[in-house]
Scaffold this motif. Structure first.
Motif, PDB file in Angstrom:
ATOM      1  N   MET A   8       0.821  -1.203   0.000  1.00 57.57           N
ATOM      2  CA  MET A   8       0.000   0.000   0.000  1.00 57.57           C
ATOM      3  C   MET A   8       0.859   1.259   0.000  1.00 57.57           C
ATOM      4  SD  MET A   8      -1.399   0.449   3.942  1.00 57.57           S
ATOM      5  CE  MET A   8      -1.930   2.130   3.682  1.00 57.57           C
ATOM      6  N   LEU A   9       0.209   2.396  -0.268  1.00 60.40           N
ATOM      7  CA  LEU A   9       0.893   3.686  -0.299  1.00 60.40           C
ATOM      8  C   LEU A   9       0.049   4.709   0.466  1.00 60.40           C
ATOM      9  CD1 LEU A   9       1.661   3.776  -4.148  1.00 60.40           C
ATOM     10  CD2 LEU A   9       3.370   3.410  -2.351  1.00 60.40           C
ATOM     11  N   ILE A  10       0.695   5.723   1.014  1.00 58.43           N
ATOM     12  CA  ILE A  10      -0.065   6.804   1.648  1.00 58.43           C
ATOM     13  C   ILE A  10       0.304   8.130   0.992  1.00 58.43           C
ATOM     14  CG2 ILE A  10      -0.645   8.025   3.782  1.00 58.43           C
ATOM     15  CD1 ILE A  10      -0.098   5.526   5.358  1.00 58.43           C
ATOM     16  N   ASP A  11      -0.694   8.759   0.398  1.00 58.26           N
ATOM     17  CA  ASP A  11      -0.529  10.097  -0.161  1.00 58.26           C
ATOM     18  C   ASP A  11      -0.692  11.072   1.012  1.00 58.26           C
ATOM     19  OD1 ASP A  11      -0.683  12.525  -1.387  1.00 58.26           O
ATOM     20  OD2 ASP A  11      -2.368  12.031  -2.702  1.00 58.26           O
ATOM     21  N   THR A  12       0.430  11.612   1.478  1.00 54.14           N
ATOM     22  CA  THR A  12       0.392  12.420   2.701  1.00 54.14           C
ATOM     23  C   THR A  12      -0.011  13.871   2.470  1.00 54.14           C
ATOM     24  OG1 THR A  12       2.754  12.971   2.518  1.00 54.14           O
ATOM     25  CG2 THR A  12       2.168  11.013   3.827  1.00 54.14           C
ATOM     26  N   HIS A  13      -0.308  14.202   1.207  1.00 54.73           N
ATOM     27  CA  HIS A  13      -0.715  15.595   0.952  1.00 54.73           C
ATOM     28  C   HIS A  13      -1.609  15.638  -0.282  1.00 54.73           C
ATOM     29  CE1 HIS A  13       0.252  19.986   1.659  1.00 54.73           C
ATOM     30  NE2 HIS A  13      -0.439  20.024   0.528  1.00 54.73           N
ATOM     31  N   ALA A  14      -2.904  15.488  -0.050  1.00 50.71           N
ATOM     32  CA  ALA A  14      -3.883  15.539  -1.150  1.00 50.71           C
ATOM     33  C   ALA A  14      -4.881  16.647  -0.852  1.00 50.71           C
ATOM     34  CB  ALA A  14      -4.589  14.199  -1.259  1.00 50.71           C
ATOM     35  N   HIS A  15      -5.561  17.089  -1.907  1.00 43.41           N
ATOM     36  CA  HIS A  15      -6.614  18.100  -1.720  1.00 43.41           C
ATOM     37  C   HIS A  15      -7.893  17.668  -2.432  1.00 43.41           C
ATOM     38  CE1 HIS A  15      -3.751  20.983  -0.022  1.00 43.41           C
ATOM     39  NE2 HIS A  15      -2.999  20.897  -1.097  1.00 43.41           N
ATOM     40  N   VAL A  16      -8.350  16.465  -2.120  1.00 44.46           N
ATOM     41  CA  VAL A  16      -9.636  16.032  -2.691  1.00 44.46           C
ATOM     42  C   VAL A  16     -10.760  16.903  -2.108  1.00 44.46           C
ATOM     43  CG1 VAL A  16     -11.201  14.067  -3.033  1.00 44.46           C
ATOM     44  CG2 VAL A  16      -8.733  13.699  -3.004  1.00 44.46           C
ATOM     45  N   ASN A  17     -10.431  17.610  -1.034  1.00 42.01           N
ATOM     46  CA  ASN A  17     -11.366  18.561  -0.421  1.00 42.01           C
ATOM     47  C   ASN A  17     -11.483  19.861  -1.220  1.00 42.01           C
ATOM     48  OD1 ASN A  17      -8.612  18.715   0.338  1.00 42.01           O
ATOM     49  ND2 ASN A  17      -9.059  20.098   2.005  1.00 42.01           N
ATOM     50  N   PHE A  18     -10.723  20.015  -2.297  1.00 40.07           N
ATOM     51  CA  PHE A  18     -10.760  21.248  -3.090  1.00 40.07           C
ATOM     52  C   PHE A  18     -11.843  21.168  -4.170  1.00 40.07           C
ATOM     53  CE2 PHE A  18      -6.232  23.245  -2.520  1.00 40.07           C
ATOM     54  CZ  PHE A  18      -6.437  23.314  -1.161  1.00 40.07           C
ATOM     55  N   ILE A  19     -12.159  22.339  -4.700  1.00 39.51           N
ATOM     56  CA  ILE A  19     -13.244  22.496  -5.662  1.00 39.51           C
ATOM     57  C   ILE A  19     -13.060  21.635  -6.931  1.00 39.51           C
ATOM     58  CG2 ILE A  19     -12.273  24.513  -6.883  1.00 39.51           C
ATOM     59  CD1 ILE A  19     -15.805  24.591  -5.578  1.00 39.51           C
ATOM     60  N   ALA A  20     -11.827  21.340  -7.283  1.00 40.51           N
ATOM     61  CA  ALA A  20     -11.553  20.544  -8.490  1.00 40.51           C
ATOM     62  C   ALA A  20     -12.196  19.157  -8.410  1.00 40.51           C
ATOM     63  CB  ALA A  20     -10.047  20.397  -8.694  1.00 40.51           C
ATOM     64  N   PHE A  21     -12.529  18.718  -7.199  1.00 46.84           N
ATOM     65  CA  PHE A  21     -13.126  17.386  -7.019  1.00 46.84           C
ATOM     66  C   PHE A  21     -14.586  17.481  -6.556  1.00 46.84           C
ATOM     67  CE2 PHE A  21      -8.541  16.713  -6.345  1.00 46.84           C
ATOM     68  CZ  PHE A  21      -8.306  15.659  -7.211  1.00 46.84           C
ATOM     69  N   LYS A  22     -15.205  18.635  -6.768  1.00 46.87           N
ATOM     70  CA  LYS A  22     -16.550  18.825  -6.194  1.00 46.87           C
ATOM     71  C   LYS A  22     -17.576  17.829  -6.744  1.00 46.87           C
ATOM     72  CE  LYS A  22     -18.575  22.640  -8.953  1.00 46.87           C
ATOM     73  NZ  LYS A  22     -18.194  22.127 -10.240  1.00 46.87           N
ATOM     74  N   ASP A  23     -17.370  17.372  -7.966  1.00 48.94           N
ATOM     75  CA  ASP A  23     -18.356  16.462  -8.560  1.00 48.94           C
ATOM     76  C   ASP A  23     -18.058  14.987  -8.321  1.00 48.94           C
ATOM     77  OD1 ASP A  23     -19.796  18.595  -9.579  1.00 48.94           O
ATOM     78  OD2 ASP A  23     -18.541  18.678 -11.383  1.00 48.94           O
ATOM     79  N   ASP A  24     -16.808  14.669  -8.047  1.00 51.18           N
ATOM     80  CA  ASP A  24     -16.467  13.240  -7.986  1.00 51.18           C
ATOM     81  C   ASP A  24     -15.461  12.893  -6.884  1.00 51.18           C
ATOM     82  OD1 ASP A  24     -14.287  14.470  -9.100  1.00 51.18           O
ATOM     83  OD2 ASP A  24     -14.040  13.054 -10.749  1.00 51.18           O
ATOM     84  N   GLY A  25     -15.408  13.716  -5.843  1.00 48.87           N
ATOM     85  CA  GLY A  25     -14.448  13.469  -4.764  1.00 48.87           C
ATOM     86  C   GLY A  25     -14.555  12.073  -4.170  1.00 48.87           C
ATOM     87  N   ASP A  26     -15.784  11.648  -3.905  1.00 48.46           N
ATOM     88  CA  ASP A  26     -15.953  10.317  -3.303  1.00 48.46           C
ATOM     89  C   ASP A  26     -15.506   9.200  -4.250  1.00 48.46           C
ATOM     90  OD1 ASP A  26     -17.026  10.572  -0.570  1.00 48.46           O
ATOM     91  OD2 ASP A  26     -18.613  11.701  -1.571  1.00 48.46           O
ATOM     92  N   GLU A  27     -15.784   9.373  -5.536  1.00 50.83           N
ATOM     93  CA  GLU A  27     -15.337   8.347  -6.490  1.00 50.83           C
ATOM     94  C   GLU A  27     -13.812   8.271  -6.525  1.00 50.83           C
ATOM     95  OE1 GLU A  27     -17.499   9.260 -10.260  1.00 50.83           O
ATOM     96  OE2 GLU A  27     -18.945   9.943  -8.762  1.00 50.83           O
ATOM     97  N   VAL A  28     -13.186   9.444  -6.517  1.00 45.27           N
ATOM     98  CA  VAL A  28     -11.712   9.494  -6.546  1.00 45.27           C
ATOM     99  C   VAL A  28     -11.145   8.815  -5.292  1.00 45.27           C
ATOM    100  CG1 VAL A  28      -9.749  11.096  -6.386  1.00 45.27           C
ATOM    101  CG2 VAL A  28     -11.580  11.520  -8.043  1.00 45.27           C
ATOM    102  N   ILE A  29     -11.758   9.086  -4.152  1.00 51.99           N
ATOM    103  CA  ILE A  29     -11.295   8.483  -2.897  1.00 51.99           C
ATOM    104  C   ILE A  29     -11.496   6.966  -2.939  1.00 51.99           C
ATOM    105  CG2 ILE A  29     -11.824   8.261  -0.416  1.00 51.99           C
ATOM    106  CD1 ILE A  29     -12.357  11.312  -0.409  1.00 51.99           C
ATOM    107  N   LYS A  30     -12.660   6.532  -3.389  1.00 50.70           N
ATOM    108  CA  LYS A  30     -12.937   5.085  -3.425  1.00 50.70           C
ATOM    109  C   LYS A  30     -12.002   4.351  -4.379  1.00 50.70           C
ATOM    110  CE  LYS A  30     -17.692   5.577  -1.976  1.00 50.70           C
ATOM    111  NZ  LYS A  30     -19.028   5.918  -2.480  1.00 50.70           N
TER     112      LYS A  30
END
Ligand code: NI
Length: 278
Positions: A1-23
């Motif tokens: 596994m890997l850990i992305d220690t600095h992501a911004h899925v909380n930013f507006i660029a992911f407003k439509d699909d943040g959960d899909e990106v996380i999953k």
């Protein structure tokens, strides 16, 4: 596994699909820390983290960009120009403390100094503002015993001086990481001597500038990140970045160090778990 220690899925660029990106990331065993840059995005990072049973964490802070409302143009390389408008906010210690005390908040950040985007004629005043805000975050990190995620651009001399001064003679020294490390080896050595970690992202897939630091530093202090949606690695230059792409950063580090990908994956994952207590 890997850990992305600095992501911004909380930013507006992911407003439509943040959960899909996380999953998608979680399905590939990629965990992440979503990092806030102002109150709203910090709160959204916490909401995302609490929605998932494991693998998604949050960091909260007011980024130096947001101490002043203005248009920011940042250029990572000729292929990518980032433009956005910042909202002016003052660091409210109590508000951020309440947020930072919530479940799944593993760090205070991103905070720090950014001297690259200072306004002409306003330089000294803005530096003072940034330092005040940074010191407030250091105090919060110390009070809550949480590690820092530090943003530093063209300000390593001052960041190093502040961190050294703040930790000198204190029993509970600060812990943390210098995210998207952009300094020289001599500066890296000083952060490492203070116990800090250094974190790298997609930038290292298109420049050799940090090879010396990557080769020389102890692997036990190395972290990987994406800084998504920005700074997509080769082969996704210019596209929206996402946590899944952190594997290209790990691959590049493995190549630069001349070791296996698996070794980098394992050690950076362990480092992140240790620093952020996850
Ligand atoms: Ni960031």
């Amino acid at each position: 596994m890997l850990i992305d220690t600095h992501a911004h899925v909380n930013f507006i660029a992911f407003k439509d699909d943040g959960d899909e990106v996380i999953k998608m990331a979680l399905a590939s065993d990629v965990w992440m820390i979503n990092v806030g840059s102002q109150y709203d995005t910090s709160r959204r990072a916490v909401q995302y983290a609490q929605k998932y049973k494991q693998g998604v964490y949050a960091s909260v802070a007011l980024h130096p960009f947001h101490l002043k409302g203005k248009k920011i143009t940042a250029q990572a390389d000729p292929n990518e120009v980032i433009e956005f408008e910042t909202q002016e906010e003052k660091f409210d210690y109590q508000k951020y403390k309440e947020l930072a005390c919530q479940l799944k908040v593993v760090a205070i950040g991103e905070t720090g100094l950014d001297y690259y985007h200072l306004d002409k004629g306003e330089e000294e005043r803005q530096k003072v503002l940034q330092k005040e805000s940074f010191l407030g975050h250091l105090q919060l990190a110390r009070e809550l015993e949480k590690p820092l995620i530090v943003h530093c651009r063209e300000a390593h001399t001052d960041v190093l001086a502040i961190l050294k001064d703040y930790t000198a003679g204190k029993e509970n020294g600060l812990e943390g990481t210098i995210h998207s490390f952009s300094g020289r080896w001599s500066q890296a050595e000083q952060y490492l001597a203070m116990g800090f970690y250094l974190s790298f992202n997609g930038i290292i897939t298109f420049t050799r500038d940090y090879d010396k630091v990557i080769k020389n530093m102890p692997l036990e202090r190395l972290l990987i990140e994406t800084d998504c949606p920005y700074l997509a690695p080769v082969p996704y230059r210019g596209k929206r970045n996402e946590p899944l792409f952190v594997k290209y950063v790990a691959e590049k580090i493995a190549e630069t160090r001349g070791v296996n990908f698996e070794e980098i994956a394992e050690i950076t994952t362990n480092n992140a778990k240790k620093l952020f207590k996850i």
